[in-house]
Design an enzyme around this catalytic site. Sequence first.
Site, PDB file in Angstrom:
ATOM      1  N   HIS A   1       1.759   3.288  -3.256  1.00  0.00           N
ATOM      2  CA  HIS A   1       0.954   4.371  -3.821  1.00  0.00           C
ATOM      3  C   HIS A   1       1.598   5.725  -3.559  1.00  0.00           C
ATOM      4  O   HIS A   1       1.582   6.617  -4.409  1.00  0.00           O
ATOM      5  CB  HIS A   1      -0.449   4.354  -3.212  1.00  0.00           C
ATOM      6  CG  HIS A   1      -1.312   3.218  -3.670  1.00  0.00           C
ATOM      7  ND1 HIS A   1      -1.764   3.095  -4.960  1.00  0.00           N
ATOM      8  CD2 HIS A   1      -1.810   2.150  -2.993  1.00  0.00           C
ATOM      9  CE1 HIS A   1      -2.517   2.008  -5.073  1.00  0.00           C
ATOM     10  NE2 HIS A   1      -2.545   1.413  -3.896  1.00  0.00           N
TER      11      HIS A   1
ATOM     12  N   HIS B   1      -7.572   3.363   6.603  1.00  0.00           N
ATOM     13  CA  HIS B   1      -6.930   4.524   5.991  1.00  0.00           C
ATOM     14  C   HIS B   1      -7.254   5.738   6.849  1.00  0.00           C
ATOM     15  O   HIS B   1      -8.235   5.748   7.593  1.00  0.00           O
ATOM     16  CB  HIS B   1      -7.386   4.707   4.543  1.00  0.00           C
ATOM     17  CG  HIS B   1      -6.655   3.823   3.588  1.00  0.00           C
ATOM     18  ND1 HIS B   1      -5.617   4.246   2.807  1.00  0.00           N
ATOM     19  CD2 HIS B   1      -6.792   2.501   3.318  1.00  0.00           C
ATOM     20  CE1 HIS B   1      -5.147   3.242   2.088  1.00  0.00           C
ATOM     21  NE2 HIS B   1      -5.854   2.162   2.381  1.00  0.00           N
TER      22      HIS B   1
ATOM     23  N   TYR C   1     -12.457   6.896  -3.397  1.00  0.00           N
ATOM     24  CA  TYR C   1     -11.104   6.351  -3.391  1.00  0.00           C
ATOM     25  C   TYR C   1     -10.130   7.345  -4.004  1.00  0.00           C
ATOM     26  O   TYR C   1     -10.478   8.155  -4.863  1.00  0.00           O
ATOM     27  CB  TYR C   1     -11.058   5.021  -4.148  1.00  0.00           C
ATOM     28  CG  TYR C   1      -9.761   4.281  -3.965  1.00  0.00           C
ATOM     29  CD1 TYR C   1      -9.344   3.884  -2.695  1.00  0.00           C
ATOM     30  CD2 TYR C   1      -8.930   4.002  -5.046  1.00  0.00           C
ATOM     31  CE1 TYR C   1      -8.140   3.223  -2.503  1.00  0.00           C
ATOM     32  CE2 TYR C   1      -7.728   3.333  -4.875  1.00  0.00           C
ATOM     33  CZ  TYR C   1      -7.336   2.951  -3.602  1.00  0.00           C
ATOM     34  OH  TYR C   1      -6.154   2.302  -3.417  1.00  0.00           O
TER      35      TYR C   1
ATOM     36  N   ASP D   1       0.830  -1.204   0.000  1.00  0.00           N
ATOM     37  CA  ASP D   1       0.000   0.000   0.000  1.00  0.00           C
ATOM     38  C   ASP D   1       0.865   1.255   0.000  1.00  0.00           C
ATOM     39  O   ASP D   1       0.516   2.281  -0.595  1.00  0.00           O
ATOM     40  CB  ASP D   1      -0.935   0.011   1.210  1.00  0.00           C
ATOM     41  CG  ASP D   1      -2.254   0.711   0.927  1.00  0.00           C
ATOM     42  OD1 ASP D   1      -2.296   1.572   0.048  1.00  0.00           O
ATOM     43  OD2 ASP D   1      -3.255   0.379   1.590  1.00  0.00           O
TER      44      ASP D   1
ATOM     45  N   HIS E   1      -8.393  -3.130   7.997  1.00  0.00           N
ATOM     46  CA  HIS E   1      -7.400  -2.342   7.270  1.00  0.00           C
ATOM     47  C   HIS E   1      -7.895  -0.911   7.229  1.00  0.00           C
ATOM     48  O   HIS E   1      -8.934  -0.624   6.622  1.00  0.00           O
ATOM     49  CB  HIS E   1      -7.253  -2.914   5.854  1.00  0.00           C
ATOM     50  CG  HIS E   1      -6.366  -2.122   4.942  1.00  0.00           C
ATOM     51  ND1 HIS E   1      -5.087  -2.526   4.619  1.00  0.00           N
ATOM     52  CD2 HIS E   1      -6.586  -0.973   4.249  1.00  0.00           C
ATOM     53  CE1 HIS E   1      -4.560  -1.656   3.769  1.00  0.00           C
ATOM     54  NE2 HIS E   1      -5.456  -0.702   3.528  1.00  0.00           N
TER      55      HIS E   1
END
Length: 350
Positions: A18, A197, A288, A15, A195
Amino acid sequence: MTDADVRLVDMTLRDGMHAVDHQFTPAEMADVAAALDAAEMDVVEVSHGDGMGGSSINYGFSAATTEEYLDAVVPELTDTELSVLLLPGIGTVEELDMAIDRGADICRIATHVTEADISEDHFEKVKDRGLEANGLLMLSHMAEPERILKEAKLMEEYGADAVYLMDSAGALLPNDVRDRIRPLVDELSIDVGFHAHNNLGLGIGNTLAALEEGAVTTDGCLRGLGAGSGNAQIEVLVGVLEKAGYDINPDFFGVMDAAEDVLVPMIDDDEMPELDNDSLMLGYAGVYSSFLRHTRRAGEKYDIDPREILVELGEMEVVGGQEDLITDVASRLAEEKESGAAAEAASDDD
């Protein structure tokens, strides 16, 4: 799995890709992996940010191939397990076989939160090859708890050893997490993971909420590297879990050193995750991060505040692959703005 209360999966080399436009070199990955192994991290995940096969014009080309990354990382891992990510429609059977042959221990199979049914063949393949198979339900803010449970049960039926709830847009609040994790823990016979963010600044708080509801495995990245404003910052998470009394394997000081001494010198200042207005809007709208750059362009072209476009896209519950809708939304908002201005002018004339 692990005898500890919580298994920690470090996503810096997946991840976190990115944040650096997928430009970690194999040597850099090896250095980070070695530091995480020395810190007794449970699992390290290595892939393009969008999983195996993600290196493309659509998702961005990585600095090296998956094979080169795995060949660099595997010699650095002793007790730490190696995970790879596969998204149906992006990753292929050939890439999965390659990862297995190079030493992968775990394959995580990710689908949109309402599309678990496309993963059956992938779970079968992973289980046939003897790997641990984890299912990831992405953009989980887009489905109610009952629907998420239904999708998680499908993954369990297909052979998943664990199912993760993924807050891919960083849009969930702690109570949203609790309401989604609790039914999974109560109804599934396999492990449940989370998970986070950090687009609303809740990466650590939401992770704690998930663990308090019975999740036993969770993700994070060194320095919080990741899409949007990043993932839960794993060195912070390790310290918080220790203070909260959880039994975990990673060494707090070791993970701190991996972040400060190994990762930070590799990263430019503008690549470090920041909870700026862009990230905040992504979390607020539930969109997103792949939509952000296109939304900015559309806002400039049509003279519309990009924040208005993101809110509209969030209400439409857009998912990856629907970026073409950005222009439609921006054009419509511009027409509405022009019509409103014309009506106001006519009213003033009266």
